[in-house]
Design a protein around this motif. Sequence first.
Motif, PDB file in Angstrom:
ATOM      1  N   PHE A 277       0.568  -0.891  -0.021  1.00  0.00           N
ATOM      2  CA  PHE A 277       0.169  -0.293  -0.535  1.00  0.00           C
ATOM      3  C   PHE A 277       0.530   1.166  -0.005  1.00  0.00           C
ATOM      4  CE2 PHE A 277      -2.805  -3.445   1.465  1.00  0.00           C
ATOM      5  CZ  PHE A 277      -3.944  -3.180   0.196  1.00  0.00           C
ATOM      6  N   GLU A 278       1.880   1.107   0.435  1.00  0.00           N
ATOM      7  CA  GLU A 278       2.424   2.752   0.737  1.00  0.00           C
ATOM      8  C   GLU A 278       3.916   2.092   0.835  1.00  0.00           C
ATOM      9  OE1 GLU A 278      -0.432   3.894   1.961  1.00  0.00           O
ATOM     10  OE2 GLU A 278      -0.022   2.240   3.079  1.00  0.00           O
ATOM     11  N   TYR A 279       5.748   2.142   0.792  1.00  0.00           N
ATOM     12  CA  TYR A 279       6.703   1.830   0.253  1.00  0.00           C
ATOM     13  C   TYR A 279       7.549   2.978  -0.305  1.00  0.00           C
ATOM     14  CZ  TYR A 279       5.861  -0.577  -4.171  1.00  0.00           C
ATOM     15  OH  TYR A 279       5.544  -0.620  -4.945  1.00  0.00           O
ATOM     16  N   ILE A 280       9.061   2.496   0.348  1.00  0.00           N
ATOM     17  CA  ILE A 280       9.655   3.206  -0.433  1.00  0.00           C
ATOM     18  C   ILE A 280      10.387   2.113  -1.491  1.00  0.00           C
ATOM     19  CG2 ILE A 280      11.996   3.938  -0.039  1.00  0.00           C
ATOM     20  CD1 ILE A 280       9.824   5.913   1.449  1.00  0.00           C
ATOM     21  N   ASP A 281      10.545   2.962  -2.838  1.00  0.00           N
ATOM     22  CA  ASP A 281      10.726   1.906  -4.250  1.00  0.00           C
ATOM     23  C   ASP A 281      11.918   2.211  -3.857  1.00  0.00           C
ATOM     24  OD1 ASP A 281      11.140   4.273  -5.432  1.00  0.00           O
ATOM     25  OD2 ASP A 281       9.799   4.006  -6.492  1.00  0.00           O
ATOM     26  N   GLU A 282      12.729   1.356  -5.319  1.00  0.00           N
ATOM     27  CA  GLU A 282      13.894   1.589  -5.541  1.00  0.00           C
ATOM     28  C   GLU A 282      14.535   2.805  -5.635  1.00  0.00           C
ATOM     29  OE1 GLU A 282      11.669  -0.033  -9.297  1.00  0.00           O
ATOM     30  OE2 GLU A 282      11.952  -0.568  -7.550  1.00  0.00           O
ATOM     31  N   ASN A 283      14.005   3.074  -6.205  1.00  0.00           N
ATOM     32  CA  ASN A 283      14.488   5.304  -7.080  1.00  0.00           C
ATOM     33  C   ASN A 283      14.502   6.166  -6.028  1.00  0.00           C
ATOM     34  OD1 ASN A 283      14.745   4.135  -9.132  1.00  0.00           O
ATOM     35  ND2 ASN A 283      12.434   4.047  -9.754  1.00  0.00           N
ATOM     36  N   SER A 284      13.807   5.214  -4.621  1.00  0.00           N
ATOM     37  CA  SER A 284      14.086   5.946  -3.292  1.00  0.00           C
ATOM     38  C   SER A 284      12.305   6.754  -3.407  1.00  0.00           C
ATOM     39  CB  SER A 284      15.010   7.225  -2.740  1.00  0.00           C
ATOM     40  OG  SER A 284      16.449   6.770  -2.744  1.00  0.00           O
ATOM     41  N   HIS A 285      11.658   6.495  -4.042  1.00  0.00           N
ATOM     42  CA  HIS A 285      10.530   7.494  -4.253  1.00  0.00           C
ATOM     43  C   HIS A 285       8.832   6.648  -3.523  1.00  0.00           C
ATOM     44  CE1 HIS A 285      11.901   8.508  -8.491  1.00  0.00           C
ATOM     45  NE2 HIS A 285      12.469   9.839  -7.051  1.00  0.00           N
ATOM     46  N   ILE A 286       8.497   7.087  -2.763  1.00  0.00           N
ATOM     47  CA  ILE A 286       7.278   6.555  -1.680  1.00  0.00           C
ATOM     48  C   ILE A 286       6.031   6.358  -3.389  1.00  0.00           C
ATOM     49  CG2 ILE A 286       4.904   7.039  -0.590  1.00  0.00           C
ATOM     50  CD1 ILE A 286       6.814   9.084   1.014  1.00  0.00           C
ATOM     51  N   ALA A 287       6.395   5.002  -3.096  1.00  0.00           N
ATOM     52  CA  ALA A 287       4.875   4.514  -4.017  1.00  0.00           C
ATOM     53  C   ALA A 287       4.381   3.446  -3.493  1.00  0.00           C
ATOM     54  CB  ALA A 287       6.380   3.207  -4.764  1.00  0.00           C
ATOM     55  N   GLY A 288       3.171   2.399  -4.412  1.00  0.00           N
ATOM     56  CA  GLY A 288       2.251   1.893  -3.584  1.00  0.00           C
ATOM     57  C   GLY A 288       1.232   2.544  -3.713  1.00  0.00           C
ATOM     58  N   PHE A 289      -0.039   0.975  -3.770  1.00  0.00           N
ATOM     59  CA  PHE A 289      -1.340   0.616  -4.362  1.00  0.00           C
ATOM     60  C   PHE A 289      -2.030   2.224  -3.460  1.00  0.00           C
ATOM     61  CE2 PHE A 289      -5.915   0.461  -3.295  1.00  0.00           C
ATOM     62  CZ  PHE A 289      -6.148  -0.356  -4.220  1.00  0.00           C
ATOM     63  N   ASP A 290      -2.205   2.797  -2.624  1.00  0.00           N
ATOM     64  CA  ASP A 290      -2.297   4.212  -1.476  1.00  0.00           C
ATOM     65  C   ASP A 290      -1.590   5.819  -2.832  1.00  0.00           C
ATOM     66  OD1 ASP A 290      -4.062   2.448  -0.018  1.00  0.00           O
ATOM     67  OD2 ASP A 290      -2.856   3.319   1.451  1.00  0.00           O
ATOM     68  N   ILE A 291      -0.930   4.699  -3.098  1.00  0.00           N
ATOM     69  CA  ILE A 291      -0.369   6.373  -3.311  1.00  0.00           C
ATOM     70  C   ILE A 291      -0.784   6.752  -5.106  1.00  0.00           C
ATOM     71  CG2 ILE A 291       2.139   7.528  -4.209  1.00  0.00           C
ATOM     72  CD1 ILE A 291       1.480   7.364  -1.051  1.00  0.00           C
ATOM     73  N   ASP A 292      -0.949   5.215  -5.464  1.00  0.00           N
ATOM     74  CA  ASP A 292      -1.208   5.594  -6.676  1.00  0.00           C
ATOM     75  C   ASP A 292      -3.545   5.820  -6.998  1.00  0.00           C
ATOM     76  OD1 ASP A 292       0.827   4.518  -8.335  1.00  0.00           O
ATOM     77  OD2 ASP A 292       0.349   3.193  -8.632  1.00  0.00           O
ATOM     78  N   LEU A 293      -3.669   5.676  -5.797  1.00  0.00           N
ATOM     79  CA  LEU A 293      -5.202   5.923  -6.021  1.00  0.00           C
ATOM     80  C   LEU A 293      -4.900   7.202  -5.996  1.00  0.00           C
ATOM     81  CD1 LEU A 293      -8.815   5.082  -5.694  1.00  0.00           C
ATOM     82  CD2 LEU A 293      -7.652   4.837  -3.240  1.00  0.00           C
ATOM     83  N   VAL A 294      -4.253   7.920  -4.542  1.00  0.00           N
ATOM     84  CA  VAL A 294      -4.789   9.177  -4.296  1.00  0.00           C
ATOM     85  C   VAL A 294      -4.266  10.271  -5.723  1.00  0.00           C
ATOM     86  CG1 VAL A 294      -3.010  11.234  -3.378  1.00  0.00           C
ATOM     87  CG2 VAL A 294      -3.872   9.323  -2.023  1.00  0.00           C
ATOM     88  N   ASP A 295      -2.920   9.290  -6.355  1.00  0.00           N
ATOM     89  CA  ASP A 295      -3.078   9.916  -8.142  1.00  0.00           C
ATOM     90  C   ASP A 295      -4.001   9.730  -8.887  1.00  0.00           C
ATOM     91  OD1 ASP A 295      -0.970  11.357  -8.758  1.00  0.00           O
ATOM     92  OD2 ASP A 295      -1.052   9.764 -11.110  1.00  0.00           O
TER      93      ASP A 295
END
Length: 244
Positions: free
Chosen positions: A36-54
């Motif tokens: 749902f939310e985590y730090i990806d390999e590019n040091s960006h906050i990613a995840g289902f919740d982040i995409d949903l907010v977008d």
Amino acid sequence: MKKIIKYCLVTLVFLGISSLSAETIKVGTNANYPPFEYIDENSHIAGFDIDLVDELSKKVGFKYEIVNMGFDGLIPALKSGKIDIIAAGMSATPARKKAVDFSDSYYVTENLFIKQKSNSDINSKDDLRDKSIGVQLGTVQEQAARKLNKVNVFAVEDIFAAIMALKNGKIDAVLVDSSVGYGYLRKNDDIVEFHKEPDGSEGFSLAFDKNKHTELISKINLVIEELRNDGTYDSLLDKYELKK
């Protein structure tokens, strides 16, 4: 007539969010809760919740900034005005509803109990008596763990720390949201589930300060339903392996 009513409703909703959308909305999250939310390999906050907010931002019409903090600090930050929305896999519970307002639920999960595969002493919830169990601070799982009889609760800010403590034999079990727990089970064949039960909530929802953003919540609920109908929601479930 239906088109006129719909137009009036949308107009009222947008008027209601103008105070927030005039500035960048601060969205609080806790990026230690994959998928749902985590730090990806590019040091960006990613995840289902982040995409949903977008997706919501595009359709509702607002700019946003993600603010990462401890899960147990999210509601206090919302109440103090440091953030405007919580998007952090937060379960809408009766207790939390006294302090904040929630959107409609967008994902329903359960409480999942995990142990080391080699541990033959634990096979049910009753076997946790006098044992230690890891949970994430501020979650419904922490509340559930503290209601267990004679169980030592190991509460941490990052659920990954609880999983590692379990794998290293420092605790006996972990209680976690099932959607998150199954992600760890897929990647760690030395841990297994031994019990699952309802978490007592209505499911994951976005949270807002109490009685302040009724119109925005209404618009977001409409868009969540729209995303379900147009296939966007299913695409996000597929992307993060969340389909049941």
